[in-house]
Design a protein around this motif. Structure first.
Motif, PDB file in Angstrom:
ATOM      1  N   SER A 174      23.178  25.834  13.533  1.00  0.00           N
ATOM      2  CA  SER A 174      22.034  26.642  13.186  1.00  0.00           C
ATOM      3  C   SER A 174      21.226  26.745  14.680  1.00  0.00           C
ATOM      4  O   SER A 174      21.292  26.127  15.454  1.00  0.00           O
ATOM      5  CB  SER A 174      20.785  26.121  12.374  1.00  0.00           C
ATOM      6  OG  SER A 174      19.581  26.692  12.420  1.00  0.00           O
ATOM      7  N   MET A 175      20.162  28.030  14.685  1.00  0.00           N
ATOM      8  CA  MET A 175      19.675  28.222  16.176  1.00  0.00           C
ATOM      9  C   MET A 175      18.491  27.659  16.190  1.00  0.00           C
ATOM     10  O   MET A 175      17.660  27.745  17.055  1.00  0.00           O
ATOM     11  CB  MET A 175      19.701  29.762  16.341  1.00  0.00           C
ATOM     12  CG  MET A 175      20.976  30.468  16.279  1.00  0.00           C
ATOM     13  SD  MET A 175      21.155  32.208  16.433  1.00  0.00           S
ATOM     14  CE  MET A 175      19.682  32.984  16.355  1.00  0.00           C
ATOM     15  N   ALA A 176      17.856  26.813  15.299  1.00  0.00           N
ATOM     16  CA  ALA A 176      16.737  26.117  15.182  1.00  0.00           C
ATOM     17  C   ALA A 176      16.646  25.045  16.446  1.00  0.00           C
ATOM     18  O   ALA A 176      17.699  24.636  16.851  1.00  0.00           O
ATOM     19  CB  ALA A 176      16.089  25.471  13.901  1.00  0.00           C
ATOM     20  N   LEU A 177      15.491  24.975  17.184  1.00  0.00           N
ATOM     21  CA  LEU A 177      15.350  23.828  17.980  1.00  0.00           C
ATOM     22  C   LEU A 177      15.847  22.695  17.809  1.00  0.00           C
ATOM     23  O   LEU A 177      16.792  22.031  18.696  1.00  0.00           O
ATOM     24  CB  LEU A 177      13.880  23.807  18.637  1.00  0.00           C
ATOM     25  CG  LEU A 177      13.647  23.001  19.756  1.00  0.00           C
ATOM     26  CD1 LEU A 177      14.447  23.252  21.020  1.00  0.00           C
ATOM     27  CD2 LEU A 177      12.160  22.824  19.904  1.00  0.00           C
ATOM     28  N   ARG A 178      15.576  22.032  16.807  1.00  0.00           N
ATOM     29  CA  ARG A 178      16.114  20.633  16.231  1.00  0.00           C
ATOM     30  C   ARG A 178      17.539  20.512  16.290  1.00  0.00           C
ATOM     31  O   ARG A 178      18.159  19.529  16.640  1.00  0.00           O
ATOM     32  CB  ARG A 178      15.380  20.112  15.346  1.00  0.00           C
ATOM     33  CG  ARG A 178      15.558  20.535  13.889  1.00  0.00           C
ATOM     34  CD  ARG A 178      14.471  20.062  12.854  1.00  0.00           C
ATOM     35  NE  ARG A 178      14.780  20.585  11.580  1.00  0.00           N
ATOM     36  CZ  ARG A 178      14.123  21.490  11.052  1.00  0.00           C
ATOM     37  NH1 ARG A 178      13.226  22.164  11.946  1.00  0.00           N
ATOM     38  NH2 ARG A 178      14.175  22.074   9.974  1.00  0.00           N
ATOM     39  N   THR A 179      18.052  21.428  15.795  1.00  0.00           N
ATOM     40  CA  THR A 179      19.537  21.403  15.672  1.00  0.00           C
ATOM     41  C   THR A 179      20.235  21.658  16.855  1.00  0.00           C
ATOM     42  O   THR A 179      21.253  21.137  17.109  1.00  0.00           O
ATOM     43  CB  THR A 179      20.169  22.422  14.488  1.00  0.00           C
ATOM     44  OG1 THR A 179      19.502  23.939  14.911  1.00  0.00           O
ATOM     45  CG2 THR A 179      19.781  22.277  13.141  1.00  0.00           C
ATOM     46  N   THR A 180      19.750  22.633  17.496  1.00  0.00           N
ATOM     47  CA  THR A 180      20.469  22.829  18.921  1.00  0.00           C
ATOM     48  C   THR A 180      20.232  21.696  19.678  1.00  0.00           C
ATOM     49  O   THR A 180      21.189  21.418  20.571  1.00  0.00           O
ATOM     50  CB  THR A 180      19.523  24.039  19.677  1.00  0.00           C
ATOM     51  OG1 THR A 180      19.560  25.086  18.684  1.00  0.00           O
ATOM     52  CG2 THR A 180      20.032  24.464  21.015  1.00  0.00           C
ATOM     53  N   GLN A 181      19.108  20.944  19.540  1.00  0.00           N
ATOM     54  CA  GLN A 181      19.214  19.777  20.543  1.00  0.00           C
ATOM     55  C   GLN A 181      19.906  18.637  20.115  1.00  0.00           C
ATOM     56  O   GLN A 181      20.710  17.971  20.917  1.00  0.00           O
ATOM     57  CB  GLN A 181      17.771  19.096  20.374  1.00  0.00           C
ATOM     58  CG  GLN A 181      16.523  19.656  21.057  1.00  0.00           C
ATOM     59  CD  GLN A 181      15.358  19.337  20.818  1.00  0.00           C
ATOM     60  OE1 GLN A 181      14.881  18.902  19.441  1.00  0.00           O
ATOM     61  NE2 GLN A 181      14.311  19.737  22.006  1.00  0.00           N
ATOM     62  N   THR A 182      20.271  18.262  18.544  1.00  0.00           N
ATOM     63  CA  THR A 182      20.995  17.447  18.494  1.00  0.00           C
ATOM     64  C   THR A 182      22.566  17.960  18.612  1.00  0.00           C
ATOM     65  O   THR A 182      23.358  17.064  19.175  1.00  0.00           O
ATOM     66  CB  THR A 182      21.044  17.329  16.669  1.00  0.00           C
ATOM     67  OG1 THR A 182      19.710  17.076  16.478  1.00  0.00           O
ATOM     68  CG2 THR A 182      22.141  16.353  16.239  1.00  0.00           C
ATOM     69  N   ALA A 183      23.084  19.209  18.407  1.00  0.00           N
ATOM     70  CA  ALA A 183      24.199  19.751  18.754  1.00  0.00           C
ATOM     71  C   ALA A 183      24.683  19.677  20.258  1.00  0.00           C
ATOM     72  O   ALA A 183      25.528  19.409  20.604  1.00  0.00           O
ATOM     73  CB  ALA A 183      24.369  21.244  18.259  1.00  0.00           C
ATOM     74  N   GLY A 184      23.566  19.865  20.915  1.00  0.00           N
ATOM     75  CA  GLY A 184      23.661  19.890  22.506  1.00  0.00           C
ATOM     76  C   GLY A 184      24.081  18.608  23.051  1.00  0.00           C
ATOM     77  O   GLY A 184      24.965  18.364  23.762  1.00  0.00           O
TER      78      GLY A 184
ATOM     79  N   LEU B 174      32.835  21.085  12.707  1.00  0.00           N
ATOM     80  CA  LEU B 174      31.629  20.527  12.756  1.00  0.00           C
ATOM     81  C   LEU B 174      30.557  21.124  12.771  1.00  0.00           C
ATOM     82  O   LEU B 174      30.230  22.168  13.546  1.00  0.00           O
ATOM     83  CB  LEU B 174      31.417  19.671  14.290  1.00  0.00           C
ATOM     84  CG  LEU B 174      30.246  18.987  14.774  1.00  0.00           C
ATOM     85  CD1 LEU B 174      29.962  17.973  13.702  1.00  0.00           C
ATOM     86  CD2 LEU B 174      30.077  18.654  16.049  1.00  0.00           C
ATOM     87  N   ILE B 175      29.462  21.196  11.826  1.00  0.00           N
ATOM     88  CA  ILE B 175      28.342  21.836  11.441  1.00  0.00           C
ATOM     89  C   ILE B 175      27.277  21.360  11.719  1.00  0.00           C
ATOM     90  O   ILE B 175      27.188  19.940  11.194  1.00  0.00           O
ATOM     91  CB  ILE B 175      28.329  22.459   9.931  1.00  0.00           C
ATOM     92  CG1 ILE B 175      29.657  23.462   9.540  1.00  0.00           C
ATOM     93  CG2 ILE B 175      27.125  23.066   9.699  1.00  0.00           C
ATOM     94  CD1 ILE B 175      29.846  24.108   8.461  1.00  0.00           C
ATOM     95  N   VAL B 176      26.260  21.569  12.499  1.00  0.00           N
ATOM     96  CA  VAL B 176      24.781  21.220  12.374  1.00  0.00           C
ATOM     97  C   VAL B 176      23.932  21.886  11.988  1.00  0.00           C
ATOM     98  O   VAL B 176      23.781  23.176  12.523  1.00  0.00           O
ATOM     99  CB  VAL B 176      24.665  20.749  14.150  1.00  0.00           C
ATOM    100  CG1 VAL B 176      23.351  20.076  14.343  1.00  0.00           C
ATOM    101  CG2 VAL B 176      25.596  19.911  14.541  1.00  0.00           C
ATOM    102  N   SER B 177      23.214  21.905  10.887  1.00  0.00           N
ATOM    103  CA  SER B 177      22.450  22.547  10.068  1.00  0.00           C
ATOM    104  C   SER B 177      21.088  21.818   9.516  1.00  0.00           C
ATOM    105  O   SER B 177      20.838  20.827  10.309  1.00  0.00           O
ATOM    106  CB  SER B 177      23.291  23.379   9.116  1.00  0.00           C
ATOM    107  OG  SER B 177      22.396  24.321   8.289  1.00  0.00           O
TER     108      SER B 177
END
Length: 154
Positions: free
Chosen positions: A28-38, A115-118
């Motif tokens: 997802s493009m949301a900040l918290r998912t971007t941080q986790t996925a990063g 791998l999905i981060v949502s």
């Protein structure tokens, strides 16, 4: 996202990693998912691929209000998968867009792991749909914890 939680997640994923893993993480493009996925992507050498369809469920008039409104929506969810009270995104709509991500990935990367981060609500709805259960039962799924790993399929 707590750095320690992300490090534990990356470590757990690296133990499970095998040759069938793709070089990317869908998120997802949301900040918290971007941080986790990063953090996970950095630890495992994955490319991050944002996908708007993995966004949080749209909560309409309740958007941006406190989490205390979720139980009201979930109570309506239990009565029907097409409701859009408060202009909330229906269960059918969430399931369709989440399944579309998986279907597209499977067409492009047959036999590989995704791998999905949502977000919790869309993922619970997706898991319910993949289990061929009525979407109205999505809150009966075991709750997903932040930065948790849920294996689906093989």
């Amino acid at each position: 996202m707590d750095a320690e939680v992300c490090c534990r997640l990356a470590a757990a994923l690296s133990v499970r990693r095998d040759r069938s893993w793709p070089p990317e993480a869908m998120l997802s493009m949301a900040l918290r998912t971007t941080q986790t996925a990063g953090r996970v992507a950095d630890a495992l050498g994955l490319t991050m691929t944002p996908d708007e369809r993995l966004r949080e469920r749209q909560f309409g008039a309740l958007e941006g209000l406190g989490d205390e409104h979720y139980p009201n929506v979930w109570a309506l969810d239990a009565m029907g998968d097409e409701h859009s009270a408060f202009q909330v995104e229906s269960l059918q709509s969430v399931a369709a867009r989440m399944k579309a991500v998986i279907d597209a990935f499977e067409r492009e990367h047959r036999g590989e792991t995704l791998l999905i981060v949502s977000h919790g609500d869309p993922l619970q709805i997706l898991l319910t749909a993949l289990a061929n259960k009525p979407l109205t039962q999505h809150r009966e799924q075991t709750a997903l914890l932040p930065a948790s790993i849920t294996q689906v399929g093989g």
